[in-house]
Design an enzyme around this catalytic site. Sequence first.
Site, PDB file in Angstrom:
ATOM      1  N   HIS A 130       0.821  -1.223   0.000  1.00 22.52           N
ATOM      2  CA  HIS A 130       0.000   0.000   0.000  1.00 22.52           C
ATOM      3  C   HIS A 130       0.855   1.275   0.000  1.00 22.52           C
ATOM      4  O   HIS A 130       0.322   2.372  -0.178  1.00 22.52           O
ATOM      5  CB  HIS A 130      -0.927   0.037   1.225  1.00 22.52           C
ATOM      6  CG  HIS A 130      -1.898  -1.110   1.288  1.00 22.52           C
ATOM      7  ND1 HIS A 130      -2.733  -1.430   0.239  1.00 22.52           N
ATOM      8  CD2 HIS A 130      -2.148  -2.018   2.263  1.00 22.52           C
ATOM      9  CE1 HIS A 130      -3.468  -2.494   0.576  1.00 22.52           C
ATOM     10  NE2 HIS A 130      -3.122  -2.872   1.788  1.00 22.52           N
TER      11      HIS A 130
HETATM   12 ZN   LIG Z   1      -4.042  -7.371   3.003  1.00 22.95          ZN
END
Ligand SMILES: [Zn+2]
Length: 317
Positions: A130
């Site tokens: 992320h």
């Molecule tokens: Zn995850």
Amino acid sequence: MKVIYNLNYNMGLMGLEKLHPFDGKKFQRAWALLEQELGSGLTKYYVDVDRPLSDDELLDIHTTQHLQMMRQPSALAKAFEVREVALLRYSMLDLGFLTPMRWACRGSIIAARQALQHGFAINLGEGFHHAKPDRAEGFCLFSDIALIVAQLRSDGTLTDEQRVAYIDLDAHLGNGVAHCFLNDPRMFHFDMFNESIYPTSDTVAMDRVDCPIPVPVGCEGSQYLELLHNQLPRFLDSVTRTKDVGLVIYNAGTDVVAGDDLGLMSLTEHDVLERDQFVFQETNRRNLPTVMLLSGGYTEASHRLIANSVAWMCKAT
Ligand SMILES: [Zn+2]
């Protein structure tokens, strides 16, 4: 086959790590199970990590401003999604969390180099999919995935023409990776993810993924594995057909298992093993050097799932 690990990967600070569902000692627990399973045979596969990654190295991908933000407890509280973090001194957070992450990022790069020498290598950590060049998200501060590619390209280990295939089977979309490679046509991104969980609003990332395979909440192993068996070979064939693929990066998040409150999917422990075996076999039979990273996994069973797959892979080689 090589397994890369160092005790310094493990995170923790006065029990604060318990406020986040990520088990900061997961790597240590997985390692202990591997020692039980493989005994002294484990030393044959083991590669140590020499140091944490430096700021200079992180700047290969991340902006100066991002590194400055990562020195502010309030920004770290947001990235970790734990409010109490904002009340702590940076030096403590650095010791408990950031330095361990830098060690494991270095481990990902070492693992990629080992994969190029030995065919397959696993870093017993990271897979921070992320993290964006200028922004930390979802417990991911630094993009070890993009850092691997940057370092290997800058020293010529990967040539400018060689492609990289990224396979993300964590329950969450690898949006940070998509942002790191927004304008890089040599990166090919395959992603199977729960379509109803974070980061659903990241349409820029969604558009960048070359082969997105959304699956529903509660997706069971039979449906998941059927999709994977149909789609992954097709993806690997198309990416390798016209140009050389220098490296495959496999994000093997274990938050797809039933009972994981963040992944919200319903695979059994055996399904997760079968998933990892399938990726291993598909890249292996195409002679594609592959580095596996662990990424998310928030159940008590997570470290056991990791150990199951790693032990099987060691025995298979
Ligand atoms: Zn995850």
